[in-house]
Structure formats: C-alpha cells, structure tokens
Design an enzyme around this catalytic site. Structure first.
Site, PDB file in Angstrom:
ATOM      1  N   LYS A  13       1.099   6.158  -3.120  1.00 38.33           N
ATOM      2  CA  LYS A  13       2.201   5.363  -3.689  1.00 38.33           C
ATOM      3  C   LYS A  13       2.936   6.339  -4.952  1.00 38.33           C
ATOM      4  O   LYS A  13       2.354   7.144  -5.447  1.00 38.33           O
ATOM      5  CB  LYS A  13       1.402   3.977  -4.425  1.00 38.33           C
ATOM      6  CG  LYS A  13       1.334   3.197  -3.291  1.00 38.33           C
ATOM      7  CD  LYS A  13       0.707   1.678  -3.501  1.00 38.33           C
ATOM      8  CE  LYS A  13       0.754   0.736  -2.213  1.00 38.33           C
ATOM      9  NZ  LYS A  13       0.159  -0.296  -2.570  1.00 38.33           N
TER      10      LYS A  13
ATOM     11  N   ARG B  48      -7.287   0.691   1.782  1.00 37.43           N
ATOM     12  CA  ARG B  48      -5.889   0.804   2.685  1.00 37.43           C
ATOM     13  C   ARG B  48      -5.488   2.089   2.586  1.00 37.43           C
ATOM     14  O   ARG B  48      -5.032   2.506   1.430  1.00 37.43           O
ATOM     15  CB  ARG B  48      -5.107  -0.490   2.297  1.00 37.43           C
ATOM     16  CG  ARG B  48      -3.966  -0.352   3.150  1.00 37.43           C
ATOM     17  CD  ARG B  48      -2.977  -1.605   2.944  1.00 37.43           C
ATOM     18  NE  ARG B  48      -1.872  -1.743   3.809  1.00 37.43           N
ATOM     19  CZ  ARG B  48      -0.960  -1.109   3.913  1.00 37.43           C
ATOM     20  NH1 ARG B  48      -0.547  -0.092   2.793  1.00 37.43           N
ATOM     21  NH2 ARG B  48       0.166  -1.343   4.897  1.00 37.43           N
TER      22      ARG B  48
HETATM   23  C1  9MG Z   1       1.601  -3.714   3.175  1.00 34.37           C
HETATM   24  N1  9MG Z   1       1.032  -2.996   1.755  1.00 34.37           N
HETATM   25  C2  9MG Z   1       1.397  -1.839   1.282  1.00 34.37           C
HETATM   26  N2  9MG Z   1       0.808  -1.654   0.028  1.00 34.37           N
HETATM   27  C3  9MG Z   1      -0.489  -2.712   0.343  1.00 34.37           C
HETATM   28  C4  9MG Z   1      -1.308  -3.093  -0.805  1.00 34.37           C
HETATM   29  O1  9MG Z   1      -1.639  -2.326  -1.651  1.00 34.37           O
HETATM   30  N3  9MG Z   1      -2.121  -3.979  -0.433  1.00 34.37           N
HETATM   31  C5  9MG Z   1      -2.011  -4.516   0.876  1.00 34.37           C
HETATM   32  N4  9MG Z   1      -2.899  -5.599   1.001  1.00 34.37           N
HETATM   33  N5  9MG Z   1      -0.959  -4.483   1.310  1.00 34.37           N
HETATM   34  C6  9MG Z   1      -0.005  -3.308   1.306  1.00 34.37           C
END
Ligand code: 9MG
Length: 280
Positions: free
Chosen positions: A223, A257
């Site tokens: 990110k 994630r």
């Molecule tokens: C789709 N997506 C992109 N970033 C995300 C994040 O931080 N959390 C979740 N649940 N989905 C995300």
C-alpha cells in the site's frame, strides 16, 4: 472465538491466517492486468494456496484510490469463471471481494464462502441480508468515502475511536439483519479514506479492537502509505508490509491479506514462535 464461513470453521486462538490476493482486474495498483485471464488467475490462486494461503480473496473491481467503478455484468464476467474453477480444486475458503449484492450472490452460489465488503460503511442492508441467508463469512471493513474520492481529504477527530464505534454499530446492524457474530471479521481498512498518520494510528492501536471479540483482518500489502513513509517504490514495499503484519499479529490480529503469501507466512510463523517463548 469461532469464525463460521459457509462450510468452514476456524477456532481461535490458532496461527494467524494469510488471505492471498487474486485481482482479476486490468487496473489494480500492483498487479493490474496480470491475472485478467481466468486460467492465469486460477493458476495464481493455486500457487498462493501452495505457499500457505488459508483464504483466497478473488476480486473483479479495483479498490485502489481513484479507481473507476465497474458494471456488475463485467465484474461477474471476471470473477465467476475463476471461482467456479477454483471451488472444486482447493480446500480453503474463497472470499469474494465485492460490494455488489448481485456479484456476491453469484459468487457464493459458485463456491465462495466469504464476502469481503470494502463498502461496509454503506447504509443499504441488501448485502447483509444475503450474508444472513447464506451463512457466509463477512469481512466488515471500515472506509471513509468511496475508492474514487476517499483520499481527497480524509478527516477524523480520533480515527481509532471512530473505527471502533463503527465496528460496534455494524455488529448490531448486522445482527438486526440476521447475521450471527460468528460470521463477522472486522477490518480497519488501511488506506481507505486515511492519511499516512491515520494508518499509523490504527496500526499502533490494533489491540484496541480485540475487545470486540471478533477476528481482525489487516490489509497493508504494497500500500501507498508504506511508499510515502519510507520512499519505497511499489516493488520495494514488502519489508514495510511484513513489519506491519508481524506487529499486528503480536497485537492480536488473526488474518493478514497479502500479495506475497510465502514471505508473509514465514514472517508470521517466526513472530508466533517468538511470542510463544516470550517471558514477562
Ligand atoms: C480489496 N481490499 C484492498 N485492500 C483491502 C483491505 O485492506 N482489507 C480488505 N478486507 N480488502 C481489501
């Protein structure tokens, strides 16, 4: 604490889960276009499971800042063949990354078990009623604004307090729609309507959300706040993301994630091994 997602059940405490990312999009910020072809997306998902992903998150609409919304037929065209092919081939839950009830319904019918809802701040309960009816798992993610506008001017009096209040309120609203607590995962939505400072405050306060007694999910992989803070290009943000993931796991986060599944699994397992030997 138990998480139920369709036929799947996870009992916590247990080793943290890594949710592998499969973007079936032409415009996602880090891998847009790489897995637009269903065969490439399926092969990538299988590789992530091999590397230790215990959830696979399939998305057909980019949620990067500034992303343009995708029409439902196009989103369905992207994700359904991938979910249909994966469902019979992997033994871990498939999550559908969508905010559209129609896409979620078709994805759940095709074999997905979790709805990853990055628009849980909306006021319309159609998706929640679907989650109640299907007994799917549900990621309730905080966001301020929509992907198109969210980074224009994010503002909070106290981001940690506001996100915690959002979670409490949503757990009540979901329960009103028939969703059991056991289906819910909470996610502070790093980068969704947040400045670098807001993201750091949320990461530094992850423990503040454990009192809600639901599994916490964190998405930091590649990110832009990592790039802004450390001056790191997109392809050089893995160390920053791993630092966030390890500290988050130490603070009680149960699901990370990630794009880089093998590296994330190794970093988390190392963290857990140290935590298990900590002396007070
Ligand atoms: C789709 N997506 C992109 N970033 C995300 C994040 O931080 N959390 C979740 N649940 N989905 C995300």
């Amino acid at each position: 604490m138990i998480l139920r997602a369709g036929q799947f059940e996870f009992v916590f405490p247990r080793p943290a889960l890594v949710m592998g990312i499969v973007n079936v999009t032409p415009d996602s910020f880090s891998d847009g276009g790489r897995f637009l072809n269903p065969e490439a997306a399926v092969a990538h998902a299988l590789q992530l499971v091999e590397q230790g992903a215990e959830i696979v998150d399939v998305g057909g609409e980019s949620t990067r800042p500034g992303a343009v919304p995708v029409a439902e037929p196009e989103e369905l065209r992207r994700v359904l063949p991938v979910i249909e092919q994966l469902a019979g081939r992997i033994k871990v839950p498939i999550s559908i990354d969508t905010a559209k009830p129609g896409v979620a319904r078709a994805a759940l019918a095709a074999g997905a078990s979790i709805v990853n809802d990055v628009a849980a701040s909306r006021e319309d309960g159609a998706l929640w009623r679907l989650v109640a009816e299907t007994r799917a798992g549900y990621v309730c993610m905080h966001a301020q604004g929509t992907p198109r506008t969210m980074q224009a001017a994010p503002a909070y009096a106290d981001v940690v307090r506001e996100v915690r209040e959002f979670f409490s309120e949503r757990i009540w609203r979901l329960s009103d729609c028939g969703v059991s607590r056991n289906q819910i995962i909470l996610d502070p939505g790093i980068g969704f309507g947040k400045t670098v400072e807001h993201n750091l405050q949320l990461l530094g306060a992850a423990r503040a959300f454990t009192g809600l007694e639901r599994p916490l999910l964190l998405g930091v992989s590649r990110k832009s706040f990592i790039g802004k803070l450390l001056g790191a290009e997109l392809s050089a943000r893995l160390p920053g993301a791993l630092a966030c993931a390890c500290l988050a796991v130490a603070a009680g986060v149960q699901i990370i994630r990630a794009h880089d599944v093998a590296e994330t699994v190794q970093a988390i397992r190392m963290t857990e091994a140290i935590l298990a030997n900590q002396r007070t």
